[in-house]
Motif scaffolding. Structure first.
Motif, PDB file in Angstrom:
ATOM      1  N   LYS A 315       0.755  -1.068   0.005  1.00  0.00           N
ATOM      2  CA  LYS A 315       0.172  -0.052   0.095  1.00  0.00           C
ATOM      3  C   LYS A 315       0.932   1.313   0.107  1.00  0.00           C
ATOM      4  O   LYS A 315       0.623   2.473  -0.683  1.00  0.00           O
ATOM      5  N   ASN A 318       2.500   1.589  -3.671  1.00  0.00           N
ATOM      6  CA  ASN A 318       1.700   1.930  -4.871  1.00  0.00           C
ATOM      7  C   ASN A 318       0.767   3.012  -4.497  1.00  0.00           C
ATOM      8  O   ASN A 318       0.214   3.343  -5.180  1.00  0.00           O
ATOM      9  N   THR A 319       0.883   3.630  -3.210  1.00  0.00           N
ATOM     10  CA  THR A 319      -0.004   4.846  -3.076  1.00  0.00           C
ATOM     11  C   THR A 319       0.872   6.204  -2.566  1.00  0.00           C
ATOM     12  O   THR A 319       1.182   6.341  -1.320  1.00  0.00           O
ATOM     13  N   THR A 321       0.781   9.449  -2.215  1.00  0.00           N
ATOM     14  CA  THR A 321       0.011  10.319  -1.437  1.00  0.00           C
ATOM     15  C   THR A 321      -0.019   9.790  -0.020  1.00  0.00           C
ATOM     16  O   THR A 321       0.193  10.552   1.096  1.00  0.00           O
TER      17      THR A 321
END
Length: 357
Positions: A315, A318-319, A321
């Motif tokens: 997570k 891949n993210t 932000t």
């Protein structure tokens, strides 16, 4: 004020790192000395020597020989009286009260963990009660540590001698090492390879993650070879580095992207705080001592659950932000654990004990 800190050795560990960081601050105002029972060369000894902390070593071969108490007593009788003697780690816990019998010394103890092997045997409860009864003040490094000690000791220690002082770090030192990160692909865990730590789960998680993710372990200990064997078994040995004991933790954190603290139990997540101060998102085991430090700023996973750990890592990767959000939260949460606050609280206890002489 003359203060003596006593610890088994300066081998790499949380209690040793704590002394290496806060003794120089304390030494600016008072006469602080360090006595180690065993000579285990480490970067911490050089760090303390460079800032002028006076150090002594008894060069004990076996820490578990009761004759250690006699050697401590001989050392103390050769020195001008210390106002406060502060003890860290077992078996120094036992030997110092024996060594100071009849000497009217003010003794302070820091409880560094929520669990230990002694708590697996009822016989040790009585020995612990005798040892703890000699200490004028018992400092727990987290509320979880305090609760665990009270449960183990019953009402024996719950008489006003216990207090909680959370560990601290030089947050500015770690923040200054922070470098810009483009993609989070390097994981780091800083901890000894011992029973309380759980590097195995991190290694198993690596087998579930993409091959461009690397893992760095910092620390040494008796379980390192077992963990290396597990890497080979799972065919991730080319992606996992074992750096051993290192003094350049700030630099290593600045080169990493995600910090993992996988443990079976912890007294306080000091290495997690260091990673947070460096701006790293932290993923930690959901156990007492770590939960209180990381919750609200990092991610938690269930003990031994490599799938949940791998999902948390994915997570963050891949993210972007979400990664940035946790990085900023880490920096903010680490501020409450600045070492100057911890040092002031320790000094208040020392001064109160000294004045009661």
């Amino acid at each position: 004020m003359r203060i003596l800190q006593i610890i088994n050795s300066l081998q790499i560990g949380g209690a040793q790192r704590l002394l290496a960081d806060f003794l120089p601050l304390m030494n600016r105002q008072h006469d602080v000395e360090l006595l180690t029972l065993k000579d285990d060369p480490s970067p911490f000894a050089q760090q303390l020597h460079e800032v002028g902390v006076k150090m002594h070593c008894l060069n004990i071969k076996s820490l578990y020989n009761p004759l250690v108490a006699l050697k401590i007593r001989r050392f103390l009788k050769q020195q001008p009286r210390y106002d406060v003697i502060h003890v860290h780690l077992f078996p120094a816990l036992y030997w110092v009260p024996l060594a100071t019998a009849g000497m009217r010394q003010h003794l302070t103890w820091t409880e560094h963990s929520t669990s230990n092997r002694r708590q697996q045997k009822l016989l040790f409860r009585y020995a612990d009660r005798m040892a703890y009864s000699r200490y004028d003040k018992i400092i727990c490094i987290s509320q979880a540590t305090c609760d665990s000690l009270n449960e183990w000791m019953g009402t024996q220690a719950d008489d006003g001698r216990l207090c909680v002082i959370e560990n601290g770090i030089d947050t500015a030192k770690f923040k200054s090492q922070k470098t810009e990160r483009r993609q989070p692909h390097t994981l780091i865990q800083v901890s000894r390879f011992e029973a309380s730590k759980d590097q195995d789960t991190v290694i198993r998680a690596m087998s579930l993650l993409p091959k461009d993710i690397q893992l760095v372990f910092v620390g040494d200990g008796s379980r390192m070879e077992d963990c290396k064997a597990l890497c080979t078994k799972l065919n991730v040995q080319d992606r996992v580095k074992f750096l051993g004991a290192r003094a350049d933790i700030t630099q290593l954190l600045s080169e990493a992207d995600i910090a993992v603290q996988s443990s079976h139990w912890e007294g306080f997540g000091l290495t997690a705080v260091e990673a947070m101060a460096a701006g790293l998102p932290v993923i930690a085991t959901n156990v007492d001592g770590l939960r209180q430090v990381v919750e609200g700023a990092g991610m938690l996973f269930q003990q031994g659950d490599e799938k949940e750990l791998a999902q948390a890592i994915s997570k963050l990767i891949n993210t972007p932000t979400f990664y940035q959000e946790l990085s900023e939260k880490s920096l903010q949460q680490a501020k409450q654990y600045d070492i100057s606050n911890m040092t002031d609280k320790y000094m208040e206890i020392y001064e109160a004990l000294s004045e009661s002489a």
